[in-house]
Design an enzyme around this catalytic site. Structure first.
Site, mmCIF file in Angstrom:
data_model
loop_
_atom_site.group_PDB
_atom_site.id
_atom_site.type_symbol
_atom_site.label_atom_id
_atom_site.label_comp_id
_atom_site.label_asym_id
_atom_site.label_seq_id
_atom_site.Cartn_x
_atom_site.Cartn_y
_atom_site.Cartn_z
ATOM 1 N N SER A 58 0.848 -1.206 0.000
ATOM 2 C CA SER A 58 0.000 0.000 0.000
ATOM 3 C C SER A 58 0.878 1.249 0.000
ATOM 4 O O SER A 58 0.402 2.346 -0.288
ATOM 5 C CB SER A 58 -0.924 -0.003 1.218
ATOM 6 N N LYS A 128 4.068 -11.804 3.005
ATOM 7 C CA LYS A 128 2.642 -11.901 2.646
ATOM 8 C C LYS A 128 2.502 -11.944 1.126
ATOM 9 O O LYS A 128 3.155 -11.172 0.421
ATOM 10 C CB LYS A 128 1.868 -10.715 3.222
ATOM 11 N N GLU A 197 -9.591 -9.465 3.226
ATOM 12 C CA GLU A 197 -9.889 -8.059 2.918
ATOM 13 C C GLU A 197 -11.235 -7.935 2.211
ATOM 14 O O GLU A 197 -11.490 -8.608 1.203
ATOM 15 C CB GLU A 197 -8.772 -7.461 2.040
HETATM 16 O O1 KIV Z 1 -0.429 -3.429 1.515
HETATM 17 C C1 KIV Z 1 -1.199 -3.372 2.474
HETATM 18 O O2 KIV Z 1 -1.228 -2.405 3.248
HETATM 19 C C2 KIV Z 1 -2.104 -4.492 2.681
HETATM 20 C C3 KIV Z 1 -3.208 -4.328 3.673
HETATM 21 C C4 KIV Z 1 -4.309 -3.530 3.067
HETATM 22 C C5 KIV Z 1 -3.694 -5.611 4.206
HETATM 23 O O3 KIV Z 1 -1.976 -5.488 2.038
#
Ligand code: KIV
Length: 281
Positions: A58, A128, A197
């Protein structure tokens, strides 16, 4: 929602590990996760008692000003993970650091291993990846080689072009069943955390109850997940443009960054955030 910040618990607690994450899951203690992208905010998050810091892609939107997360590179992610890790070294060093794998760097298990190694060597404790069952062989490949994995399903922003926008996922019976199967498969191949999400609250509750060794972390997914994540800029009220419905401005009610983060942690732990009718579907 009115929240009183309390004294930070972080100093008294040992550094978060996968073992403590699994203990929190078993004990039913809610897990607090916030994004951070630099040393200063990471240090405050540590002080506030945040359990996991996600160095999220993000950052492409909130730091770099892009319209999506797609332009973020692995080198960008490595740089921001290093910044966060340095900030934590100057504080208590308690939160687990979760490094986000950016678009295009995990198309095959081998590519994923090479990319994840970059983030782990930068100081991440876990990585992730966005995607469902198709990622299961990659999850197994990484976990077998010593890299803890957090999945991410529901709205997966890196797939915004195939999803046709930032929309709620899992609304139909078949889509809900698919998300349930994805969750089980990711858990069964070794994922120990799973971001859900923009998923209906009832479905994320069902998924959370079905998983035994994988902690669900919700964002716009109701209160029944094992933990909650917010994007830092959304919860501080500095996001420019459209703020997601599920976000909550904790800064508005506390007036300081530390207070906002403490209020977030406390609200998550006490199951006062999210309020289903306000922040979920
Ligand atoms: O990149 C990010 O901040 C995320 C969150 C929205 C879970 O993947």
């Amino acid at each position: 929602m009115s929240v009183q910040p309390s004294a930070p618990p972080a100093g008294k607690r040992p550094a978060m590990t996968l073992h403590s994450l699994m203990k929190m899951l078993a004990d039913g203690e809610k897990i607090s996760m916030l994004t951070a992208y630099d040393a200063s905010f990471a240090a405050v998050a540590d002080l506030a008692g945040v359990d996991i810091i996600l160095v999220g892609d993000s950052l492409g939107m909130v730091c770099q000003g892009h319209n999506s997360t797609l332009p973020v590179t692995l080198d960008d992610m490595r740089y921001h993970v290093e910044c966060v890790v340095r900030g934590l070294q100057k504080q208590n060093g308690r939160p687990l650091v979760l490094g986000d794998m950016p678009f295009g760097c995990y198309a095959t298990p081998e590519q994923a291993f090479r990319s994840a190694s970059v983030l782990m060597q930068a100081g991440a404790h876990m990585v992730k990846l966005e995607g469902g069952a198709w990622l299961a062989p990659t999850v197994e490949f990484l976990v077998t080689r010593g890299i803890p994995v957090c999945g991410h399903i529901g709205l997966t922003p890196q797939s915004v072009n195939t999803l046709g926008g930032y929309r709620v996922q899992g609304r139909t019976e078949s889509a809900a069943q698919q998300l349930m199967q994805d969750s089980l498969q990711l858990q069964n191949t070794g994922a120990q955390a799973l971001v859900l999400e923009m998923v209906p609250a009832s479905l994320s509750g069902e998924i959370t109850r079905a998983l035994t060794s994988c902690a669900t972390i919700g964002i716009g997914a109701g209160v029944d997940t094992a933990g909650q994540i917010l994007v830092l800029h959304d919860m501080l009220g500095v996001t420019q443009g459209k703020v997601p419905k599920f976000a909550h401005n904790f800064m508005a009610e506390t007036g300081s960054v530390l207070g906002a983060m403490q209020a977030f942690v406390q609200s998550v732990k006490e199951k006062r955030f999210p309020v289903n009718e306000l922040h979920a579907w």
